[in-house]
Design a protein around this motif. Structure first.
Motif, PDB file in Angstrom:
ATOM      1  N   UNK A 126       0.820  -1.214   0.000  1.00  0.00           N
ATOM      2  CA  UNK A 126       0.000   0.000   0.000  1.00  0.00           C
ATOM      3  C   UNK A 126       0.848   1.257   0.000  1.00  0.00           C
ATOM      4  N   UNK A 127       2.046   1.189   0.590  1.00  0.00           N
ATOM      5  CA  UNK A 127       2.871   2.384   0.691  1.00  0.00           C
ATOM      6  C   UNK A 127       3.394   2.830  -0.668  1.00  0.00           C
ATOM      7  N   UNK A 140       4.624   8.055  -8.589  1.00  0.00           N
ATOM      8  CA  UNK A 140       3.191   7.752  -8.529  1.00  0.00           C
ATOM      9  C   UNK A 140       2.467   8.614  -9.557  1.00  0.00           C
ATOM     10  N   UNK A 141       1.292   8.178  -9.901  1.00  0.00           N
ATOM     11  CA  UNK A 141       0.536   8.826 -10.969  1.00  0.00           C
ATOM     12  C   UNK A 141      -0.387   9.880 -10.372  1.00  0.00           C
ATOM     13  N   UNK A 142       0.029  11.134 -10.422  1.00  0.00           N
ATOM     14  CA  UNK A 142      -0.776  12.189  -9.811  1.00  0.00           C
ATOM     15  C   UNK A 142      -2.065  12.490 -10.571  1.00  0.00           C
ATOM     16  N   UNK A 143      -2.244  11.844 -11.735  1.00  0.00           N
ATOM     17  CA  UNK A 143      -3.511  12.030 -12.451  1.00  0.00           C
ATOM     18  C   UNK A 143      -4.604  11.129 -11.899  1.00  0.00           C
ATOM     19  N   UNK A 144      -4.201  10.161 -11.081  1.00  0.00           N
ATOM     20  CA  UNK A 144      -5.187   9.177 -10.641  1.00  0.00           C
ATOM     21  C   UNK A 144      -5.957   9.683  -9.432  1.00  0.00           C
ATOM     22  N   UNK A 145      -7.285   9.607  -9.453  1.00  0.00           N
ATOM     23  CA  UNK A 145      -8.050  10.049  -8.283  1.00  0.00           C
ATOM     24  C   UNK A 145      -7.698   9.302  -7.013  1.00  0.00           C
ATOM     25  N   UNK A 146      -7.118   8.109  -7.156  1.00  0.00           N
ATOM     26  CA  UNK A 146      -6.759   7.393  -5.939  1.00  0.00           C
ATOM     27  C   UNK A 146      -5.576   8.059  -5.242  1.00  0.00           C
ATOM     28  N   UNK A 147      -4.683   8.643  -6.004  1.00  0.00           N
ATOM     29  CA  UNK A 147      -3.588   9.394  -5.402  1.00  0.00           C
ATOM     30  C   UNK A 147      -4.127  10.681  -4.796  1.00  0.00           C
TER      31      UNK A 147
ATOM     32  N   UNK C 331       2.081  -3.943 -15.840  1.00  0.00           N
ATOM     33  CA  UNK C 331       3.285  -4.331 -15.121  1.00  0.00           C
ATOM     34  C   UNK C 331       2.860  -5.080 -13.872  1.00  0.00           C
ATOM     35  N   UNK C 332       2.950  -6.410 -13.900  1.00  0.00           N
ATOM     36  CA  UNK C 332       2.423  -7.204 -12.783  1.00  0.00           C
ATOM     37  C   UNK C 332       3.115  -6.869 -11.475  1.00  0.00           C
ATOM     38  N   UNK C 333       4.422  -6.623 -11.540  1.00  0.00           N
ATOM     39  CA  UNK C 333       5.159  -6.375 -10.302  1.00  0.00           C
ATOM     40  C   UNK C 333       4.725  -5.120  -9.592  1.00  0.00           C
ATOM     41  N   UNK C 334       4.217  -4.164 -10.339  1.00  0.00           N
ATOM     42  CA  UNK C 334       3.905  -2.870  -9.774  1.00  0.00           C
ATOM     43  C   UNK C 334       2.446  -2.789  -9.312  1.00  0.00           C
ATOM     44  N   UNK C 335       1.628  -3.699  -9.782  1.00  0.00           N
ATOM     45  CA  UNK C 335       0.198  -3.604  -9.509  1.00  0.00           C
ATOM     46  C   UNK C 335      -0.089  -3.863  -8.034  1.00  0.00           C
ATOM     47  N   UNK C 336      -0.831  -2.961  -7.392  1.00  0.00           N
ATOM     48  CA  UNK C 336      -1.206  -3.210  -5.997  1.00  0.00           C
ATOM     49  C   UNK C 336      -2.671  -3.620  -5.890  1.00  0.00           C
ATOM     50  N   UNK C 337      -3.347  -3.752  -7.017  1.00  0.00           N
ATOM     51  CA  UNK C 337      -4.687  -4.319  -7.015  1.00  0.00           C
ATOM     52  C   UNK C 337      -5.809  -3.400  -6.576  1.00  0.00           C
ATOM     53  N   UNK C 338      -5.795  -2.137  -6.976  1.00  0.00           N
ATOM     54  CA  UNK C 338      -6.920  -1.272  -6.634  1.00  0.00           C
ATOM     55  C   UNK C 338      -8.147  -1.561  -7.503  1.00  0.00           C
ATOM     56  N   UNK C 339      -7.959  -2.156  -8.653  1.00  0.00           N
ATOM     57  CA  UNK C 339      -9.014  -2.545  -9.588  1.00  0.00           C
ATOM     58  C   UNK C 339      -9.754  -1.359 -10.209  1.00  0.00           C
ATOM     59  N   UNK C 340      -9.183  -0.193 -10.116  1.00  0.00           N
ATOM     60  CA  UNK C 340      -9.812   0.963 -10.761  1.00  0.00           C
ATOM     61  C   UNK C 340      -9.733   0.813 -12.279  1.00  0.00           C
ATOM     62  N   UNK C 341      -8.596   0.269 -12.754  1.00  0.00           N
ATOM     63  CA  UNK C 341      -8.433   0.123 -14.200  1.00  0.00           C
ATOM     64  C   UNK C 341      -9.513  -0.797 -14.768  1.00  0.00           C
ATOM     65  N   UNK C 342      -9.815  -1.860 -14.050  1.00  0.00           N
ATOM     66  CA  UNK C 342     -10.839  -2.783 -14.546  1.00  0.00           C
ATOM     67  C   UNK C 342     -12.206  -2.116 -14.564  1.00  0.00           C
ATOM     68  N   UNK C 343     -12.488  -1.316 -13.550  1.00  0.00           N
ATOM     69  CA  UNK C 343     -13.759  -0.602 -13.533  1.00  0.00           C
ATOM     70  C   UNK C 343     -13.872   0.338 -14.713  1.00  0.00           C
ATOM     71  N   UNK C 344     -12.751   1.002 -15.052  1.00  0.00           N
ATOM     72  CA  UNK C 344     -12.801   2.041 -16.062  1.00  0.00           C
ATOM     73  C   UNK C 344     -12.719   1.507 -17.486  1.00  0.00           C
TER      74      UNK C 344
END
Lengths: 443, 166, 465
Positions: A126-127, A140-147, C331-344
Motif C-alpha cells: 500500500x505504501x 506515482x501517478x498524480x492524475x489518478x483520483x486514488x492518489x 506491469x504485474x510487479x507494480x500492480x497493488x490491485x486497486x481494480x480501478x483500471x478494470x472498472x474504467x
C-alpha cells in the motif's frame, strides 16, 4: 448565577464525564473490541488467501469495501462543518456540540483511511501510493483520483487532528490542574504546557481562525476528491459533473445525522443535557433538512438528465438502479434520505428526541445504501451487456464493515471517557457573554 | 520563564478584569500580563495586544506547500515521462488537486507549530504567576514591578484579591 | 497457383481465367439450369455472399420431418409422443467430466455453459413444462432416466431437447433419436453460465447487408478528444477481427490459455464470474418469432490496446501505461490491485487474480517460460502476446533486418482456423492489417467512448444468422 459560578458548573459537568466508567460503557467498549476482532479476522482471510473471499467479480471490481470508505469519509465531514464552517459564520449553537463532532471527524477519517488499504489486492504494498524516493526511479501517478484520495485523506486527517488538538489544549489544561497521577500526566500531554495567559490566547485565537479557514475548503474538497474516484471514470452512472456538490451535500447530511444519532444517547448517559440542549439539536436537525433537500435535488437531476437524454448506457444504468437486482436498496435510500427528513419541517418533530433519533438513524442507513447503489449498480450494468452480473456481498466484507464500526466506536468511547467531550473554554466564554447580556437587560 | 516580582490581582468577573486592565494601562503599566480560562473578549480587547504574527507564518507555510505540491507533481512527471491514456505529461488540471492539498497541509502544519511555538515563547517571555484557578473560574492580572499605588487601582476596579509576588 | 497449373495443363474451360471469372461462370450455369433469376448485381452479390444458388421448382414442397432425422442418421424410429432427443457436437468438452481443464472451463460458445452437462429446450417448450434456466430437468426414455440442468436455446426446435454429445447422461438415456419425456423436478442447479445472452440493442457485433454501407451512427470525430496523439516511432501493433469469418469456435480462447499461462479456475469461479480468460467470445442470442428467426452473433472481445486508454490514467502507481509500440502494458510487479483500471475499462477486458493460481502436477510443465505466472491481487489482460513480438523483433535484429509483416503472430491469430484475426503493424503501409482496417466493413467497438482502440472489427455480411 455569577460568572464564576457558571464557570465552575461547566468545569464540574466536564469533570463528571471523566469519572470512572460504569458497566454500560465497559460493555460497549468490549463490544466494539469484538467487532474490531471480527473485522481483523475477515481482513486476514483476504490477505492470506486473496480477494476471493469478497463477492467481487468481473466486472464488479468495487463493492461493500468502497461503499464503507465513502460512508466513513462522509461521517468524518460532520465535525469539520460544525466546528469550522459554523465558526466562520459565528453560529452560536455550535459551541456545545462541536467538540464531540470534531472527535467524530478525526475517528471517522481514521476509519475511512483504513479502507484504501483494506480493499487492495496487495495491501502489503500500500505504501507504493506515497511519493517516496526509491532506487527504481518509480513515481506515482498524480492524475489518478486514488492518489488524490491519498493526499486528501491524509491532509484531512492531519488538519482535523491538529484542529482538535488545538481546541483541546485549554480544556485539557483545565482538567489537568484538578487531577493527579497518571491522569494528570495524560491531560498534561494534551495541554502542552498551557497556562491560559493572554499571550497564549493571542496566538491560539488567531491560529484557530486560520484552522477554521483551512478546514472549510477541506470540507468541500475532500469529498469532492472522493467523488472524483467515480466522476473521473467513464463508467455510466458515475461519469457525472454533478458528483462533487452531490457528494459533499450527502457527506454533510450523513455526518450531521450521525452527530445527532450519537449526541442523543451521549447527552443522556453523560449528564450533558444542560449543555447540549434541545434547541441545539433543533438547529442541527435543520442542517439535516437542508442537506437532505440538496441531496433529493441531486437525485432528481441525475435521473431527469439521464432519462431525457435518449437511449444511452447512462439511462439504462440509472433505470437498473431503481428497478434492477438491488431495487429495495434504492427505494430504502429514497425513504431514508429524501422522505424521512421532510418531517423535520415540523417543529414538533425537531424537538422530539425519538423522532430525531429515528429520522437520523434512517438517514445513516439511507446514506450507506446510496453509496452502495452508486458503486455497485453502475458496475453491474455497464456498457457491454454480455458482462452484466450481480454482486452478492459475502461474509468477509460484512465482517470488515462491522469491524469498521467497532474501530470507530472503540476510539470514540475512549475519547468520551478520557477527554472532555464539550469545549470547556468556549462554553465559559459563552457563559460570560450570556451573563453580561442578562445583566445588561436586567439593568 | 524568568521570575519577576510584581502585584497580582484576581478577578471573578471578566468585566471587572477589563476595567482593571484599562486603568492599569492608563496608569502606565503597559507590560501587564493576564491569565484566564477563556479568551474573554472584553479583557483581550483591553489588553490592546499586537496582532499575532502567526498569520505570516501560516501564509508562508501555505505558499511553501503550494510550491512543494507543484514541484512534486511536475517534477516527478518530468522525471518519469510515461504515457498514460494520452494525457499530457504535465497534466496541470489533475495536479492542481495535489497542489491544493499540499497548500492546506503545510499551511495547517505551520499554523499548528506556529501556535505552539508562539504559546511557548509567550510563556517564556512574559512571566505570569501560576494559579490553577486561572484555568477554571478566575482571571488573574499581573503587573510586574508594580508598587503599592497599584493596589488601590486594582481594588477599585473590583479585584477579589490582590497580593504581592516576590 | 492451381489455376496456373490447370492453364498450363490446358484443362478444358480454365484457360486464362482468374478465380472470380471461373466461379461466376460456374454459378451462372447453375442458375440457368435451376431457372433462377440472377440479373441484378444485388442478386449476384447475394449468391457470392451465401455460396448458394436458389432456384424455383415446380414440384410441391415437402417439409423434412424431424422424425426422419434419426432414420437419416441410422437410428431406430422414435415413438410418436414426447420430445425428440438430439445430441449435438460442441467444439469444446464442457460436459465431459474426463476432459482437460481448458475444454471444460472455456464456456460453450452458444449456451455459455462450462464445467457441466446440460439440456437445452426452446423457450416455448420450457414455458409449457414450467421450467426455467437452471432448473433440473428429468429426462425419461425407455432405456433410463437422467437429470440435467436446463439452458434455454431460442434457436432450438420446439419439439426437441438437445444434449451435448459428450454428456455422460446420454449413455443413461440410450440411443439418440429416442423420444424422451421431460419433466420438471422442482430442483435447481447452479449452472455455471457465463455472459448475458443479449446485446440489448447496442449493436456491438455489427451486421452489414450485402452491398450496403456500414451505418456510422456514433460519429468518431477526428480530433474529438483532448488526448495528445501518441508518437509511435517504429511500430504500432494492431489487429483486425473479421466477424464474417468468426464461427465462435473458441480455439483462440484456448490458445490464449495455453500461451499465457492462464489458470483454470473451476466451476465455482465460473458461477461467480471469475474466469481468467483474456480473450472471450461474447455471444448474443436474440430470440425471434420462430426458432429459425433467432439472431446469433459472436464477438471476440479482448483488450483493445487503446490510444486513449481509460485504464491508464487511473492507476495510482503507473502499473499500466502506453508503450512506444502502441501496446497497453500491464506491469504485474507494480500492480497493488486497486481494480480501478478494470472498472474504467469500457470493454471489461481486464481480469483480476482473486486468488493464487493452481497448476496441478504435471500441468506446471506446460507453462510458457516466456510469460510470468501472476499471483493473487494482480491485474492482467491481453498483451498482444508481447513475448512473441519481442521474440520476432529480436530475431529480426539478429538477422540485421526490419520486422516484416507476418513475423509476429499472437497465439489467437495463429490458431484461428478461419483466419478471422489479422495482426500486424499499423505503421507498415503494406501490412495486411492496414488493408483490413481500411475496409468498408471496418468499425471500432464502442466508438462513441473515444478510446481510440487498436482493434478494428469487420462487420458480418448479410442479414441471416
Amino acid at each position: 448565577m455569577t460568572v464564576a459560578e457558571r464557570m465552575r458548573s461547566i468545569d464540574q459537568t466536564a469533570e463528571d464525564t471523566q469519572r470512572a466508567p460504569g458497566r454500560g460503557w465497559a460493555a460497549l467498549l468490549l463490544l466494539a473490541a469484538v467487532c474490531v476482532a471480527i473485522g481483523a479476522y475477515s481482513w486476514s482471510l483476504m490477505i492470506r488467501f486473496g480477494m476471493q473471499y469478497t463477492g467481487l467479480n468481473r466486472p464488479v471490481g468495487w463493492g461493500v469495501l468502497i461503499t464503507d470508505f465513502v460512508f466513513w469519509v462522509g461521517i468524518a465531514h460532520s465535525g469539520t462543518l460544525i466546528s469550522a464552517v459554523l465558526f466562520l459564520f459565528r453560529a452560536r449553537f455550535r459551541t456545545a456540540v462541536y467538540r464531540a463532532a470534531e472527535a467524530m471527524t478525526v475517528f471517522g477519517v481514521m476509519t475511512a483511511g483504513l479502507f484504501p488499504i483494506i480493499h487492495l489486492g496487495r495491501p502489503w504494498y500500500a505504501f507504493w501510493i506515497l511519493p517516496y524516493p526509491n532506487q527504481r526511479h518509480l513515481q506515482i501517478n498524480f492524475r489518478s483520483p486514488l492518489v488524490w484520495d491519498a493526499f486528501a485523506i491524509s491532509t484531512y486527517f492531519c488538519v482535523s487532528a491538529m484542529f482538535l488538538l488545538a481546541g483541546l489544549m485549554p480544556d485539557a489544561a483545565a482538567l489537568r490542574d484538578g487531577s493527579h497521577g497518571l491522569r494528570r500526566r495524560f491531560y498534561a500531554l494534551f495541554a502542552m504546557g498551557w497556562r491560559g495567559t493572554a499571550e497564549e490566547w493571542r496566538h491560539h485565537g488567531r491560529a484557530y481562525l486560520y484552522f477554521a479557514a483551512f478546514a472549510t475548503p477541506l470540507v468541500i474538497s475532500v469529498h469532492s476528491v472522493v467523488s472524483w474516484d467515480f466522476a473521473v471514470s467513464i463508467v455510466p452512472g458515475w461519469h457525472s459533473t454533478l458528483f462533487p456538490p452531490y457528494f459533499v451535500a450527502g457527506a454533510i447530511l450523513s455526518g450531521v445525522a450521525m452527530v445527532i444519532t450519537l449526541l442523543i444517547p451521549i447527552r443522556r448517559a453523560m449528564n450533558l443535557e444542560g449543555i447540549i440542549t434541545k434547541p441545539h439539536l433543533d438547529m442541527l436537525s435543520r442542517l439535516v433538512l437542508l442537506t437532505s433537500l440538496i441531496v433529493s435535488y441531486s437525485y432528481s437531476t441525475e435521473f431527469l438528465l439521464a432519462l431525457r437524454g435518449g437511449a444511452s448506457p447512462e439511462r439504462e444504468t440509472l433505470l437498473y438502479r431503481a428497478t434492477g437486482a438491488f431495487w429495495p436498496f434504492f427505494w430504502m435510500m429514497v425513504l431514508g434520505n429524501c422522505i424521512g427528513p421532510l418531517f423535520l419541517f415540523f417543529r414538533r418533530v425537531r424537538t422530539s428526541l425519538f423522532g430525531l433519533f429515528s429520522i437520523c438513524a434512517l438517514v445513516n442507513v439511507g446514506m450507506w445504501l446510496e453509496r452502495f447503489n452508486i458503486v455497485v449498480s453502475s458496475l453491474e450494468h455497464n456498457r457491454i451487456p454480455f458482462d452484466w452480473s450481480t454482486y452478492h456481498p459475502r461474509l468477509a466484507e460484512i465482517g470488515i464493515t462491522i469491524g469498521s464500526f467497532g474501530w470507530f466506536f472503540f476510539w470514540f468511547l475512549l475519547f468520551l471517557k478520557l477527554l472532555p467531550s464539550v469545549s470547556i473554554a468556549e462554553l465559559k466564554e459563552e457563559g460570560a457573554h450570556d451573563h453580561h447580556h442578562e445583566a445588561a437587560h436586567a439593568a | 520563564m524568568r521570575h519577576e516580582p510584581g502585584m497580582l490581582a484576581i478577578f471573578a468577573d471578566p468585566s471587572a478584569a477589563a476595567r482593571a486592565v484599562r486603568a492599569a494601562r492608563e496608569a502606565g503599566h503597559l507590560d501587564l500580563r493576564a491569565a484566564m480560562p477563556a479568551p474573554f473578549p472584553e479583557v483581550m480587547e483591553a489588553m490592546a495586544q499586537k496582532r499575532s504574527i502567526i498569520g505570516a507564518v501560516t501564509l508562508c507555510g501555505a505558499l511553501t506547500g503550494m510550491g512543494l505540491g507543484l514541484w512534486l507533481t511536475i517534477g516527478t512527471s518530468l522525471a518519469l515521462p510515461i504515457s498514460v491514456g494520452g494525457k499530457p505529461v504535465v497534466s496541470l488540471p489533475a495536479f492542481l488537486v495535489i497542489v491544493f492539498e499540499m497548500t492546506v497541509l503545510v499551511g495547517g502544519l505551520s499554523n499548528f507549530i506556529g501556535m505552539l511555538v508562539g504559546a511557548w515563547h509567550g510563556r517564556r517571555k512574559s512571566f505570569m504567576p501560576r494559579d490553577p484557578r486561572f484555568l477554571r473560574d478566575r482571571i488573574g492580572v499581573f503587573l510586574p514591578g508594580a508598587a503599592d499605588p497599584a493596589r488601590e487601582l486594582l481594588r477599585a476596579a473590583g479585584a477579589e484579591e490582590v497580593r504581592d509576588v516576590a | 497457383m492451381l489455376l496456373d497449373l490447370a492453364a498450363a495443363l490446358s484443362l478444358p474451360g480454365i484457360a486464362d481465367r482468374d478465380f472470380h471469372e471461373l466461379s461466376k461462370a460456374r454459378w451462372q450455369a447453375a442458375a440457368k439450369a435451376l431457372g433462377a433469376q440472377l440479373e441484378t448485381p444485388q442478386a449476384q452479390r447475394d449468391v457470392q455472399a451465401r455460396g448458394v444458388v436458389v432456384g424455383k421448382t415446380d414440384a410441391a414442397a415437402r417439409p423434412l420431418r424431424l422424425e426422419s432425422l434419426p432414420l437419416l442418421l441410422g437410428a431406430p424410429p422414435p415413438a410418436s409422443e414426447g420430445l425428440q432427443l438430439v445430441a449435438f457436437a460442441t467444439t469444446l468438452a464442457n460436459a465431459d467430466p474426463d476432459a482437460p481443464g481448458w475444454l471444460r472451463e472455456v464456456p460453450d460458445a452458444l449456451s455459455g455453459v462450462s464445467w457441466s452437462s446440460w439440456a437445452e429446450l426452446s423457450p416455448a417448450t420450457a414455458q409449457r413444462l414450467g421450467v426455467k434456466a437452471g432448473d433440473l430437468l428429468m429426462l425419461r426414455t425407455g432405456d433410463g432416466t437422467a437429470e440435467l440442468p436446463l439452458a434455454i436455446n431460442p434457436a432450438l426446435h420446439e419439439d426437441a431437447v438437445a444434449v451435448p454429445r459428450d454428456a455422460p447422461e446420454l449413455r443413461m438415456l440410450g440411443a439418440l433419436g429416442r423420444s424422451v419425456r421431460a419433466e420438471r423436478t422442482g430442483k435447481t442447479f447452479a449452472l455455471p453460465l457465463t455472459g448475458h445472452a443479449s446485446q440489448e440493442g447496442r449493436d456491438l457485433a455489427r451486421v452489414i447487408s450485402s452491398g450496403g454501407e456500414l451505418k456510422r451512427e456514433h460519429g468518431h470525430e477526428e480530433g474529438g478528444t483532448l488526448a495528445s496523439p501518441h508518437e509511435h516511432p517504429k511500430h504500432r501493433w494492431s489487429m483486425s477481427i473479421d466477424l464474417d469469418k468468426c464461427t465462435g469456435c473458441q480455439a483462440c480462447v484456448v490458445a490464449c490459455y495455453a500461451e499465457n499461462n492462464l489458470p483454470v479456475m473451476g466451476a465455482q469461479a465460473a458461477r461467480e464470474g471469475r474466469l481468467m480468460a483474456w480473450l472471450r467470445i461474447q455471444r448474443s442470442v436474440e430470440p425471434g418469432p420462430t426458432p429459425e428467426a433467432t439472431r446469433i452473433a459472436v464477438l471476440p472481445s479482448l483488450c483493445q490496446h487503446c490510444d486513449a486508454a481509460p485504464c491508464e490514467p487511473v492507476c495510482p502507481v503507473y502499473a499500466t501505461y502506453h508503450t512506444p509500440e502502441g501496446l497497453n502494458a500491464q506491469v504485474y510487479n507494480r500492480c497493488i490491485g486497486t481494480r480501478y483500471c478494470a472498472n474504467n475499462c469500457p470493454y471489461d477486458a481486464r481480469v483480476f487474480n482473486w486468488k493464487d493460481p493452481v497448476f496441478v502436477e504435471p500441468l506446471q510443465m506446460q507453462l510458457n517460460p516466456d510469460v510470468s505466472v501472476r499471483s493473487k491481487g494482480v491485474m492482467e489482460k491481453c498483451t498482444f502476446c508481447v513475448q512473441r513480438i519481442r521474440y520476432a523483433e529480436g530475431a529480426a535484429r539478429d538477422e540485421g533486418r526490419e520486422v516484416r509483416d507476418g513475423d509476429v503472430t499472437p497465439a489467437c491469430v495463429q490458431t484461428c482456423p478461419a483466419q478471422a484475426l489479422v495482426f500486424g503493424d499499423a505503421k507498415d503501409p503494406h501490412a495486411r492489417v492496414v488493408a483490413q482496417q481500411q475496409d468498408g466493413r471496418a468499425y471500432r467497438l464502442l466508438e462513441e467512448v473515444n478510446t481510440l482502440p487498436a482493434i478494428a472489427y469487420l462487420a458480418r455480411r448479410g442479414g441471416q444468422p
